[in-house]
Write an enzyme that holds these catalytic residues in place. Structure first.
Site, PDB file in Angstrom:
ATOM      1  N   LYS A   3      42.699  44.640  29.740  1.00  0.00           N
ATOM      2  CA  LYS A   3      41.683  43.620  29.518  1.00  0.00           C
ATOM      3  C   LYS A   3      40.314  44.121  29.933  1.00  0.00           C
ATOM      4  CE  LYS A   3      44.005  40.328  31.753  1.00  0.00           C
ATOM      5  NZ  LYS A   3      45.428  40.704  31.835  1.00  0.00           N
TER       6      LYS A   3
ATOM      7  N   SER B  57      48.539  45.619  32.263  1.00  0.00           N
ATOM      8  CA  SER B  57      48.043  44.264  32.032  1.00  0.00           C
ATOM      9  C   SER B  57      46.618  44.104  32.547  1.00  0.00           C
ATOM     10  CB  SER B  57      48.960  43.249  32.714  1.00  0.00           C
ATOM     11  OG  SER B  57      48.463  41.947  32.561  1.00  0.00           O
TER      12      SER B  57
ATOM     13  N   HIS C 292      38.627  42.433  39.399  1.00  0.00           N
ATOM     14  CA  HIS C 292      39.940  41.852  39.128  1.00  0.00           C
ATOM     15  C   HIS C 292      40.788  41.904  40.380  1.00  0.00           C
ATOM     16  CE1 HIS C 292      42.940  40.347  36.279  1.00  0.00           C
ATOM     17  NE2 HIS C 292      43.816  40.931  37.084  1.00  0.00           N
TER      18      HIS C 292
ATOM     19  N   ARG D  14      56.311  38.048  31.118  1.00  0.00           N
ATOM     20  CA  ARG D  14      56.591  38.628  32.432  1.00  0.00           C
ATOM     21  C   ARG D  14      56.744  37.543  33.488  1.00  0.00           C
ATOM     22  NH1 ARG D  14      51.654  41.524  33.615  1.00  0.00           N
ATOM     23  NH2 ARG D  14      52.602  42.049  35.617  1.00  0.00           N
TER      24      ARG D  14
ATOM     25  N   ASP E 166      48.728  41.824  25.478  1.00  0.00           N
ATOM     26  CA  ASP E 166      48.879  41.438  26.878  1.00  0.00           C
ATOM     27  C   ASP E 166      49.004  39.934  27.034  1.00  0.00           C
ATOM     28  OD1 ASP E 166      48.738  42.038  29.826  1.00  0.00           O
ATOM     29  OD2 ASP E 166      47.006  40.720  29.620  1.00  0.00           O
TER      30      ASP E 166
END
Length: 532
Positions: free
Chosen positions: A222, A218, A113, A203, A196
Site C-alpha cells: 500500500k 500487506s 504505518h 487473513r 491486498d
C-alpha cells in the site's frame, strides 16, 4: 515505477496451464521457491476471482508453516502494488495569490504505518500534526490505513465513528485533499492494491495475520502504491502485537525497511515499540477518537493526560522523525544559518536544514499549542464528515452517546498495584463486545469499547474505578466482559520498581541497522510533570 525483482527461474507461468492446487501443494510440501511469474499469476488470478477464497486460504496457511523467502516477499509485495494503480504525484504545485499564479516544487511527502496494536490511535493525531508543522517544514502526509484486524483496532473503523467521514476516496479526490489540506487518511480501494484489500480481510478470519512475509507484503504494498517520498514504521512487539517477541518485531522491521528502500521510499525508518499493554486509556472506536480529540486540543503536559502519555510520546517522536527525514526531499531551501541547501544524500546530515531534535521539539510545541485540532477538522470535513456532528464531537465530546449497556469495576479488594493489563486479552474482549470483527466485512460498533482509569504501575485502593466496559449487545454481555477483564488484570500487594518499560526501544534504518533508542531528556521531563 516499482523496481522489478529478478526471478529465480526462467520458466514463465501462464494462466493457460496454471493450477492453484499445485501452488498450494508446493508451498505445503516446501518443495521449492515460487518464481516471480508464478506469484504474479497467482495474485492476478485471485484478484480476477478465478482463485476462490478457500484455495487462497489454504495457501496462506501453508505460508505460515513455510514462510516466503526475502525474494518471494519482495515479489509478493510488488504484485500486490501492481494489482492496481501506483499514484503519480506532481513535481510542482500552482499557487494563486489573487494576482499571479506561480509554480513551485511540491512539498515532500511522508507516510507512517503501524503493524497493529490495542488502543493504537497514533495515526489520528500524527497525520494532522505533521501537516500542521508547515511553519517549520511544509510536508504532505498521504496516509492509507486499514480496518480492524484480529484483536487490534483499525484506523478506518475509528474514524468512521465520525458520521459522514468517507475513507473511500477516488485517487483524484485523495490527491486533491492532500494538496489542499496537507493530509488525508483513506482505505485501500479497488483502484489501489485490490489484491491486498481482499487478502487483508481473508487473513483476518483465517488466523494468518501474524505471518511475517504476509505482514510485510500487506503493509509495504500500500505504501509503494501510495508512492510517498519516505516512510516511518511503528513495529510493535509484546503481548498485544502480532509479533510477541522483540526479535520477531526486529525481523519484520528489517524486512519492511529493506522492501521500502528497494522500492524508492528513502529513508524508510522503523521504530520498535512496546505493545504489552493497551496504548492510552481507551480501547474502541469512538472512545479512541474522543481520547485523540482531547489531546489535539493541546496542553498535553497536563496531569489529565497521565494515562495517554505513552501515546503522546509515540506521536511526538514519530512526527519529529517524519519531519526530519522529509528534508532529504526538499529542493531550493535554506538552512538555519541562512545558507542554501538542496536534496541531501544519505549520510549527509550536515546538509539538512534542521536537526532531528529540533524537528521533534517543534512537533511537541505544535501539538501542545492545540492548533493541530484545526488541521484534523479540515481533514475530516474534506473527507465528508458531517459538519454539525464533527463540531459536537470536538466541542462537546461527552454529549456523544455511548453504548447502551455499561459495566464498571470499582475495586473492593486489598490495596495493591497493577502489575499487568495484557493487551491481547483486552483486544479480544473488545471484539466480543462489538468493537472489532470476528468475520470479514462484519460491521463494528462505533460506541462499544473499554475506558481505563488505571494502568500498569498505578496503586489501587478500595473505591477506585479501574475500568468501564461499553456494549450495545446486552447487560449480561457487558458484565461477562468485565468479569473477563477482572480475571486478566493482575493486582499484587508489592510495588514494582519499573512496571512499564520504555515505549520505544529501538530504531532501525538501512544505513545504521538496529540501534537502541532513548526518549530525549526534555520529553522525559514533560512526562514526569504529566504523571506527578
Amino acid at each position: 515505477m516499482v523496481p522489478s525483482v529478478s526471478a529465480t527461474s526462467t520458466s514463465r507461468a501462464s494462466p493457460m496451464w496454471f493450477n492453484p492446487v499445485d501452488m498450494i501443494a508446493r508451498r505445503r510440501a516446501n518443495q521449492r521457491e515460487d518464481t516471480d511469474d508464478e506469484l504474479q499469476v497467482w495474485i492476478q488470478q485471485y484478484v480476477q476471482q478465478k482463485v476462490p477464497d478457500y484455495q487462497m486460504a489454504a495457501w496462506l496457511m501453508a505460508v505460515c508453516f513455510h514462510p516466503l523467502s526475502p525474494r518471494e516477499t519482495a515479489t509478493l509485495t510488488r504484485c500486490y502494488a501492481e494489482s492496481g494503480i501506483i499514484l503519480d504525484w506532481p513535481e510542482e504545485v500552482a499557487t494563486n495569490d489573487g494576482l499571479l499564479i506561480t509554480r513551485k516544487p511540491r512539498p515532500p511527502m511522508v507516510d507512517k504505518h503501524s503493524s497493529g496494536g490495542v488502543g493504537d490511535k497514533v495515526s489520528l493525531i500524527l497525520a494532522p500534526l505533521v501537516a500542521a508543522c508547515d511553519d517549520l517544514l511544509p510536508v504532505w502526509v498521504p496516509m492509507m490505513a486499514g480496518r480492524g484486524l484480529g484483536h487490534t483496532g483499525g484506523t478506518i473503523d475509528k474514524l468512521e465513528s465520525l458520521v459522514g467521514y468517507n475513507p473511500r476516496q477516488s485517487v483524484e479526490n485523495f490527491q486533491k485533499i492532500v494538496q489542499d489540506v496537507g493530509c488525508a487518511i483513506i482505505c485501500a480501494t479497488r483502484e489501489i492494491c485490490p489484491a491486498d484489500q481482499r487478502l487483508y480481510a481473508l487473513r483476518d478470519v483465517t488466523s494468518t495475520v501474524s505471518s511475517l512475509p504476509l505482514q510485510t507484503a500487506s503493509i509495504m504494498s500500500k505504501k509503494i502504491a501510495e508512492h510517498p517520498d519516505s516512510i516511518t514504521l511503528d513495529v510493535k512487539f509484546g503481548h498485544g502485537s502480532f509479533n510477541p517477541s522483540i526479535e520477531e518485531a526486529e525481523r519484520l522491521a528489517k524486512a519492511m525497511v529493506a522492501v521500502g528502500e528497494a522500492n524508492g521510499l528513502h529513508p524508510t525508518t522503523a521504530f520498535l515499540t512496546d505493545m504489552n499493554f493497551p496504548l492510552g486509556y481507551a480501547v474502541g472506536n469512538w472512545l479512541e477518537v474522543k481520547e485523540c480529540i482531547e489531546i489535539l486540543k493541546g496542553n498535553v503536559a497536563d496531569r489529565r493526560f497521565k494515562l495517554s502519555w505513552d501515546l503522546i510520546i509515540l506521536v511526538v517522536i514519530q512526527a519529529g522523525q517524519m519531519l526530519y527525514q522529509s528534508q532529504y526531499h526538499r529542493i531550493g531551501t535554506t538552512n538555519e544559518s541562512g545558507g542554501s541547501s538542496s536534496i541531501s544524500a544519505p549520510g549527509e546530515p550536515s546538509r539538512l536544514l534542521y536537526s532531528l531534535d529540533r524537528c521533534t521539539k517543534h512537533a511537541y510545541q505544535v501539538l501542545d499549542s492545540g492548533r493541530v485540532l484545526e488541521k484534523f477538522r479540515q481533514m475530516m470535513l474534506a473527507q465528508g464528515a458531517d459538519p454539525s456532528y464533527l463540531e459536537q464531537a470536538i466541542e462537546e465530546p461527552n454529549s456523544i452517546a455511548l453504548a447502551s449497556f455499561v459495566s464498571t469495576w470499582t475495586f473492593e479488594g486489598t490495596a495493591g498495584y497493577i502489575h499487568d493489563v495484557p493487551a491481547k486479552t483486552i483486544g479480544d474482549i473488545s471484539v466480543t463486545i462489538g468493537a472489532g470483527r470476528i468475520v470479514a466485512n462484519q460491521v463494528v460498533d462505533a460506541q462499544a469499547g473499554l475506558v481505563f482509569f488505571k494502568q500498569v504501575g498505578d496503586a489501587v485502593t478500595a473505591g477506585d474505578i479501574i475500568v468501564s466496559v461499553y456494549t450495545n449487545q446486552s447487560q449480561e454481555q457487558a458484565d461477562n466482559a468485565l468479569k473477563a477483564v477482572q480475571e486478566a488484570i493482575v493486582i499484587q500487594a508489592e510495588d514494582l520498581p519499573n512496571p512499564r518499560g520504555p515505549i520505544i526501544t529501538h530504531k532501525i534504518t538501512q544505513q545504521n541497522g538496529t540501534q537502541s533508542f532513548s526518549v530525549p531528556e526534555w520529553l522525559q521531563q514533560h512526562h514526569s510533570h504529566a504523571t506527578q
